[in-house]
Enzyme design. Sequence first.
Site, short mmCIF file in Angstrom:
data_model
loop_
_atom_site.label_atom_id
_atom_site.label_comp_id
_atom_site.label_asym_id
_atom_site.label_seq_id
_atom_site.Cartn_x
_atom_site.Cartn_y
_atom_site.Cartn_z
CG ASP A 1 -41.98 79.39 -38.91
OD1 ASP A 1 -43.02 79.48 -39.33
OD2 ASP A 1 -41.76 78.62 -37.97
CD GLU B 1 -48.85 82.96 -36.58
OE1 GLU B 1 -48.78 82.66 -35.51
OE2 GLU B 1 -48.98 81.98 -37.53
C1 6LW Z 1 -44.63 80.15 -35.78
C2 6LW Z 1 -45.60 80.89 -36.15
C3 6LW Z 1 -46.34 80.03 -37.34
O1 6LW Z 1 -44.13 80.56 -34.54
O2 6LW Z 1 -45.81 78.70 -36.80
O3 6LW Z 1 -46.82 79.81 -39.41
C4 6LW Z 1 -45.45 78.63 -35.63
N1 6LW Z 1 -46.29 80.45 -38.60
O4 6LW Z 1 -45.26 82.10 -36.93
C5 6LW Z 1 -44.43 77.63 -35.54
O5 6LW Z 1 -43.69 77.43 -36.65
#
Ligand code: 6LW
Length: 528
Positions: A34, A190
């Site tokens: 991240d 996300e």
């Molecule tokens: C993070 C989300 C993700 O909050 O994994 O790959 C989660 N993306 O955006 C935890 O690292």
Amino acid sequence: MSSAPAQLSPTVVDANGWIGGMFHNPVISGMHPDPSICRVDDDYYLACSSFEYFPGVPIFHSRDLVHWEQIGNALDRPSQLHITTDTPSSGGVYAPTLRHHDGRFWLITTNVAPGGTTMLFTATDPAGPWSEPIRTGIPGIDPDLAWDDQGRCWCTYAGIEQVRIDPDTGQTFGTPHRLWSGGTGAQAPEAPHLYRIGDYWYLLIAEGGTERGHAVSIARGPAPEGPFEPCPANPILTHRGVNHPIQNTGHADLVQSPDGSWWMVLLGVRPGGGTPGWHVLGRETFLTPVTWADGWPMVGRVEPALASPPWPALPLAAAPVRDDFDADRLHPRWISVRSRPDELCSLGERPGWLTLRARGASLDQPDVMFVGRRQQHLSCTARTLLDAAQGRGGLAVRLDESHHYEIEVGDGQVRASARASSLQTTLGTRTTPDGPVRLRIDIIASAPAQWHPREEPDTVRLGIEGSDGTFDVLAELDGRYLSTEVAGGFTGRVLGMYAAAGTVQFDWFDYEPTEPGPSISPEAILAP
Ligand code: 6LW
């Protein structure tokens, strides 16, 4: 930091052992997912997730986007980050956004825990100290911060939703509104980041989930709150379904360098072994160039090595690294499980040694007193000299409470043990030699040439090292049980020392890459 050598041809190796004209991915290896990046003049700063570990949110600095040095951890005081045993592994601190605005660094992140919250921190020096947390009412993970021309601050988070926020108080204004559901209909929109670039506001997101379907998509609009028009070429980056050594590519952030070029940092994994492929180092930070066409960013495949003069690359062979525990504080690379009270972890009690006092009675316990560092190379050796005269403790490879291999000394014995989910076994024992014991773990990646559908990603050997370097192996284990695909969750391996009873002391800890390593500068490797 090393500065980039001027225009080297791809075959030139400079005096520091850098291969000219290429950089190697990942640029920050081991569990560093991240990534969020910002630039201030010629300096880049980057932050990553840290989950159940303390201190939290590692902060890195670079001058060239390739060589990164860890300069601290943003959350290094219990008043900023209080992780209790109620927080499961792979809970805790997720997906920070790091920005520089109005002369200050801003960091926003979520503590995913019972009673946890999204918190904001500020600092004038990204190495710290960072402020006490400013609690916000942001209802989702992966918060981003962006300021518009009127100085209003927008917090955009997974969903993808947005709300206006006062970053000085954490107060939000109005009702959060849905901005976008993603570019391809994939699951889990996300990791939003919002940028003003030219005439548009760009909304970069991840979608598809953080596994093999992971992807990056983008939309643009006239204002931070939209409306947003998706890029016709979405996803602009994915390795899904592609035969490629780097997988799960997603969760990206953009940065422009002083020469005007654009770059993306993102997470990816390097699975090993047969099918389905097991990644053992967690999700790592990769770098890839970005070009623009018709006002949209374009990203090619993320390659393990990219020719991009004048960027320098990794050292040909990294030297063994010893932490002698002679400094008065631990280097920021050392992390502990949930918390690290001073009375249980000390460098002063026996000068030149790390002293650990047991809390949890084994690595199965969520409060085990453990001090480790991320495994950053597919093949490597860890060694330590342990004095267990007043207790029991050892050297471990940890994925979480239910997945760990360890070599432990105490009660007159040295034991190699393994736990994988509810299966737990002791594999080999020896009578403890006199005096402090040298424990050693070798991790050997399986060669691609050995490929077979059921081939393990790597082999882990646990044993005792003689003063002449001989290695008495007590156990040899298939590494897949300490992979994210088997254990589940978001984390990767951490190699470290722990106390299981009484007081144990460690004179030094070696971490020796046994393959051409990732892009860590010699200074970063050798710093105590
Ligand atoms: C993070 C989300 C993700 O909050 O994994 O790959 C989660 N993306 O955006 C935890 O690292």
